[in-house]
Scaffold this motif. Structure first.
Motif, PDB file in Angstrom:
ATOM      1  N   ALA A   1       0.810  -1.225   0.000  1.00 33.79           N
ATOM      2  CA  ALA A   1       0.000   0.000   0.000  1.00 33.79           C
ATOM      3  C   ALA A   1       0.837   1.266   0.000  1.00 33.79           C
ATOM      4  O   ALA A   1       0.394   2.312  -0.490  1.00 33.79           O
ATOM      5  CB  ALA A   1      -0.935   0.000   1.209  1.00 33.79           C
ATOM      6  N   GLY A   2       2.038   1.204   0.518  1.00 32.68           N
ATOM      7  CA  GLY A   2       2.860   2.403   0.588  1.00 32.68           C
ATOM      8  C   GLY A   2       3.233   2.962  -0.761  1.00 32.68           C
ATOM      9  O   GLY A   2       3.386   4.183  -0.917  1.00 32.68           O
ATOM     10  N   PHE A   3       3.368   2.099  -1.780  1.00 38.33           N
ATOM     11  CA  PHE A   3       3.758   2.623  -3.090  1.00 38.33           C
ATOM     12  C   PHE A   3       2.609   3.290  -3.836  1.00 38.33           C
ATOM     13  O   PHE A   3       2.679   4.481  -4.150  1.00 38.33           O
ATOM     14  CB  PHE A   3       4.396   1.536  -3.954  1.00 38.33           C
ATOM     15  CG  PHE A   3       4.598   1.990  -5.370  1.00 38.33           C
ATOM     16  CD1 PHE A   3       5.587   2.914  -5.676  1.00 38.33           C
ATOM     17  CD2 PHE A   3       3.773   1.546  -6.388  1.00 38.33           C
ATOM     18  CE1 PHE A   3       5.759   3.374  -6.968  1.00 38.33           C
ATOM     19  CE2 PHE A   3       3.941   1.990  -7.687  1.00 38.33           C
ATOM     20  CZ  PHE A   3       4.937   2.910  -7.970  1.00 38.33           C
ATOM     21  N   PRO A   4       1.522   2.587  -4.139  1.00 36.16           N
ATOM     22  CA  PRO A   4       0.465   3.257  -4.903  1.00 36.16           C
ATOM     23  C   PRO A   4      -0.199   4.380  -4.128  1.00 36.16           C
ATOM     24  O   PRO A   4      -0.762   5.301  -4.739  1.00 36.16           O
ATOM     25  CB  PRO A   4      -0.520   2.126  -5.215  1.00 36.16           C
ATOM     26  CG  PRO A   4      -0.273   1.109  -4.177  1.00 36.16           C
ATOM     27  CD  PRO A   4       1.191   1.178  -3.875  1.00 36.16           C
ATOM     28  N   GLY A   5      -0.133   4.345  -2.800  1.00 36.72           N
ATOM     29  CA  GLY A   5      -0.769   5.381  -2.004  1.00 36.72           C
ATOM     30  C   GLY A   5      -0.099   6.736  -2.089  1.00 36.72           C
ATOM     31  O   GLY A   5      -0.745   7.765  -1.859  1.00 36.72           O
ATOM     32  N   VAL A   6       1.190   6.774  -2.413  1.00 34.47           N
ATOM     33  CA  VAL A   6       1.897   8.061  -2.409  1.00 34.47           C
ATOM     34  C   VAL A   6       2.626   8.357  -3.710  1.00 34.47           C
ATOM     35  O   VAL A   6       3.158   9.454  -3.881  1.00 34.47           O
ATOM     36  CB  VAL A   6       2.909   8.131  -1.240  1.00 34.47           C
ATOM     37  CG1 VAL A   6       2.238   7.840   0.092  1.00 34.47           C
ATOM     38  CG2 VAL A   6       4.078   7.183  -1.454  1.00 34.47           C
ATOM     39  N   ALA A   7       2.667   7.404  -4.640  1.00 30.80           N
ATOM     40  CA  ALA A   7       3.505   7.586  -5.829  1.00 30.80           C
ATOM     41  C   ALA A   7       3.066   8.777  -6.670  1.00 30.80           C
ATOM     42  O   ALA A   7       3.904   9.567  -7.141  1.00 30.80           O
ATOM     43  CB  ALA A   7       3.496   6.313  -6.671  1.00 30.80           C
ATOM     44  N   ALA A   8       1.750   8.927  -6.904  1.00 33.57           N
ATOM     45  CA  ALA A   8       1.286  10.045  -7.723  1.00 33.57           C
ATOM     46  C   ALA A   8       1.597  11.380  -7.045  1.00 33.57           C
ATOM     47  O   ALA A   8       2.008  12.350  -7.700  1.00 33.57           O
ATOM     48  CB  ALA A   8      -0.217   9.917  -7.999  1.00 33.57           C
ATOM     49  N   ALA A   9       1.410  11.450  -5.721  1.00 31.39           N
ATOM     50  CA  ALA A   9       1.738  12.684  -4.997  1.00 31.39           C
ATOM     51  C   ALA A   9       3.237  12.955  -5.053  1.00 31.39           C
ATOM     52  O   ALA A   9       3.665  14.117  -5.183  1.00 31.39           O
ATOM     53  CB  ALA A   9       1.271  12.563  -3.544  1.00 31.39           C
ATOM     54  N   TYR A  10       4.043  11.919  -4.956  1.00 32.27           N
ATOM     55  CA  TYR A  10       5.497  12.076  -5.048  1.00 32.27           C
ATOM     56  C   TYR A  10       5.882  12.672  -6.401  1.00 32.27           C
ATOM     57  O   TYR A  10       6.693  13.608  -6.487  1.00 32.27           O
ATOM     58  CB  TYR A  10       6.156  10.708  -4.846  1.00 32.27           C
ATOM     59  CG  TYR A  10       7.656  10.692  -5.057  1.00 32.27           C
ATOM     60  CD1 TYR A  10       8.527  11.063  -4.035  1.00 32.27           C
ATOM     61  CD2 TYR A  10       8.205  10.294  -6.271  1.00 32.27           C
ATOM     62  CE1 TYR A  10       9.899  11.041  -4.227  1.00 32.27           C
ATOM     63  CE2 TYR A  10       9.567  10.265  -6.470  1.00 32.27           C
ATOM     64  CZ  TYR A  10      10.414  10.642  -5.436  1.00 32.27           C
ATOM     65  OH  TYR A  10      11.783  10.629  -5.645  1.00 32.27           O
ATOM     66  N   LEU A  11       5.305  12.163  -7.478  1.00 29.07           N
ATOM     67  CA  LEU A  11       5.611  12.683  -8.803  1.00 29.07           C
ATOM     68  C   LEU A  11       5.138  14.128  -8.952  1.00 29.07           C
ATOM     69  O   LEU A  11       5.827  14.961  -9.548  1.00 29.07           O
ATOM     70  CB  LEU A  11       4.952  11.811  -9.871  1.00 29.07           C
ATOM     71  CG  LEU A  11       5.596  10.451 -10.111  1.00 29.07           C
ATOM     72  CD1 LEU A  11       4.744   9.616 -11.066  1.00 29.07           C
ATOM     73  CD2 LEU A  11       7.008  10.595 -10.652  1.00 29.07           C
ATOM     74  N   ALA A  12       3.953  14.423  -8.416  1.00 29.20           N
ATOM     75  CA  ALA A  12       3.439  15.794  -8.511  1.00 29.20           C
ATOM     76  C   ALA A  12       4.372  16.774  -7.811  1.00 29.20           C
ATOM     77  O   ALA A  12       4.608  17.890  -8.285  1.00 29.20           O
ATOM     78  CB  ALA A  12       2.033  15.869  -7.911  1.00 29.20           C
ATOM     79  N   GLU A  13       4.942  16.361  -6.686  1.00 34.80           N
ATOM     80  CA  GLU A  13       5.860  17.246  -5.964  1.00 34.80           C
ATOM     81  C   GLU A  13       7.215  17.342  -6.648  1.00 34.80           C
ATOM     82  O   GLU A  13       7.855  18.395  -6.626  1.00 34.80           O
ATOM     83  CB  GLU A  13       6.012  16.744  -4.521  1.00 34.80           C
ATOM     84  CG  GLU A  13       4.752  16.943  -3.693  1.00 34.80           C
ATOM     85  CD  GLU A  13       4.821  16.296  -2.330  1.00 34.80           C
ATOM     86  OE1 GLU A  13       3.935  16.555  -1.511  1.00 34.80           O
ATOM     87  OE2 GLU A  13       5.763  15.503  -2.093  1.00 34.80           O
ATOM     88  N   GLN A  14       7.653  16.261  -7.252  1.00 35.71           N
ATOM     89  CA  GLN A  14       8.931  16.303  -7.956  1.00 35.71           C
ATOM     90  C   GLN A  14       8.860  17.185  -9.207  1.00 35.71           C
ATOM     91  O   GLN A  14       9.816  17.882  -9.546  1.00 35.71           O
ATOM     92  CB  GLN A  14       9.358  14.882  -8.364  1.00 35.71           C
ATOM     93  CG  GLN A  14       9.826  14.000  -7.220  1.00 35.71           C
ATOM     94  CD  GLN A  14      11.233  14.329  -6.749  1.00 35.71           C
ATOM     95  OE1 GLN A  14      11.979  15.020  -7.420  1.00 35.71           O
ATOM     96  NE2 GLN A  14      11.591  13.845  -5.565  1.00 35.71           N
TER      97      GLN A  14
END
Length: 403
Positions: A102-115
């Motif tokens: 759950a840790g990956f799909p739960g934050v991956a899109a937000a991580y990319l948006a911030e990067q």
């Protein structure tokens, strides 16, 4: 994007590796199709339950530590699955693995948006990045399914899952080495951060655009997993009678999903999100209908079409949710979208397997078509609301500009 795609390969290879060997699991543990499908539904259900708390935790500790813990923990737990001597124990490990994944799909899109920075009206940066991420997820799902399906005859389901685990461990190592640090440190002030997380959750639950994307995630994913959960039973049973290795070839259709998701950024720029998403959902329905006749070429073509349509829809909806999310609620929006996505996988996958076991493939296709059409109606309704709002706003501006 490369590091996130690699993490997606590891996560989704592990999440769906048992799917091609569900008939073998059913034989080994003496299960019906509905019971065997719990090997997928328990994992995705645990993921759905855990994703929102983990997404909120990422607001406090950062996205990168969550992604790294996810890919490492899920791969380590996968080592225990072949050792399970009872089905309840197997399901327990799958549930723990779902929490870890759950840790990956739960934050991956937000991580990319911030990067990459928040997407503007004329930019497709986040949409393109999310498309690449979903392409990686798709390759991972395809790799895990193909690896386990091809090796099940020779190694049994235990050996097949071990092969997938080895692939995931290698991908996890690459992610650890390559994933960039978070662009900014976690917010300071414990009480303030907790209030910010809770406030962001409320924001993520408001607005028809976001709610429509959650509906797409729930209904489309439920339909997709329901069809693929019993694909092995349909292909290896009468009248098609394929071997497990030959039946696993159907997962090559995921290549179409990788292509469609990676190219949706350009189509969204040209045609708009709503039109692209509605079209993708209708294509998914059409592909499902193609699988109804007892003709192997049509079944294969149907899976190719529905897979391409589904992943195109997922890329648009996920990217739309990430772009629509306010800065203070990116993690919560990502978590809610993923919650809906895997809740659909868990519930839809189990319900679909039960429908197939009692009524057959045609009824299953009809059930999933209804779910997909409901998602289409949700998107169309939101688009009408947005167009009406824009028309009213333009009329008001015109009145104000008159002398």
């Amino acid at each position: 994007m490369v590091a996130v795609a690699t993490a997606g390969v590891a996560s989704f290879a592990l999440l769906y590796a048992p799917q091609p060997v569900l008939p073998q699991l059913a034989g080994y543990f003496h299960l019906e199709p509905g019971g065997a499908s719990l090997a997928i539904s328990i994992g995705t259900g645990a993921l759905a339950v855990a994703v929102l708390p983990i997404a909120a935790l990422s607001e406090l500790v950062g996205r990168r530590p969550i992604i790294l813990a996810s890919v490492i923990g899920s791969a380590v737990l996968a080592l225990l699955l072949p050792l399970a001597q009872s089905y309840p124990l197997f399901l327990l490990v799958r549930a723990l693995q779902g929490v870890a994944i759950a840790g990956f799909p739960g934050v991956a899109a937000a991580y990319l948006a911030e990067q990459l920075g928040k997407e503007g009206p004329g930019s497709r940066g986040v949409a393109a990045a999310v498309g690449v991420m979903i392409a990686g997820n798709t390759v991972g799902g395809m790799t895990g399914r193909l690896a386990s399906g091809f090796t099940a005859d020779l190694l049994g389901w235990q050996g097949a899952l071990t092969v997938v685990t080895a692939i995931a461990l290698l991908c996890a190592l690459l992610t650890v080495l390559a994933l960039p640090r978070d662009p900014e440190a976690p917010r300071t002030g414990g009480g303030h951060r907790v209030r910010s997380v809770l406030g962001g959750l409320g924001t993520a639950l408001r607005g028809p655009v976001l709610l429509a994307q959650y509906a797409v995630a729930l209904l489309a994913m439920g339909s997709f997993v329901a069809l693929y959960n019993v694909a092995g039973f349909r292909l290896t049973g009468p009248p098609l009678h394929l071997s497990p290795a030959a039946a696993a070839l159907v997962f090559l259709a995921y290549a179409m999903g990788a292509v469609s998701s990676a190219t949706m950024g350009r189509l969204v720029t040209r045609f708009g999100r709503a039109r692209s998403l509605v079209t993708a959902l209708l294509v998914t329905v059409g592909g499902a209908v193609l699988t109804i006749p007892d003709s192997l070429p049509l079944v294969v073509l149907g899976f190719v079409v529905l897979t391409g349509g589904f992943f195109a829809a997922h890329a648009v909806a996920n990217g739309w949710a990430a772009a629509e999310a306010p800065a203070e609620a990116r993690g919560q929006v990502s978590g809610l979208y993923t919650l809906a996505y895997y809740l659909g996988s868990s519930v839809g996958g189990t319900v679909g397997s039960v429908v197939y076991g009692h009524a057959g493939w045609g009824w299953l296709v009809g059930t999933t078509a209804v779910w997909l059409l409901l998602a289409t109606l949700a998107v169309a309704a939101v688009n009408v609301c947005l167009e009406t709002r824009d028309t009213i706003s333009s009329a008001r501006l015109g009145l104000r500009s008159r002398p």
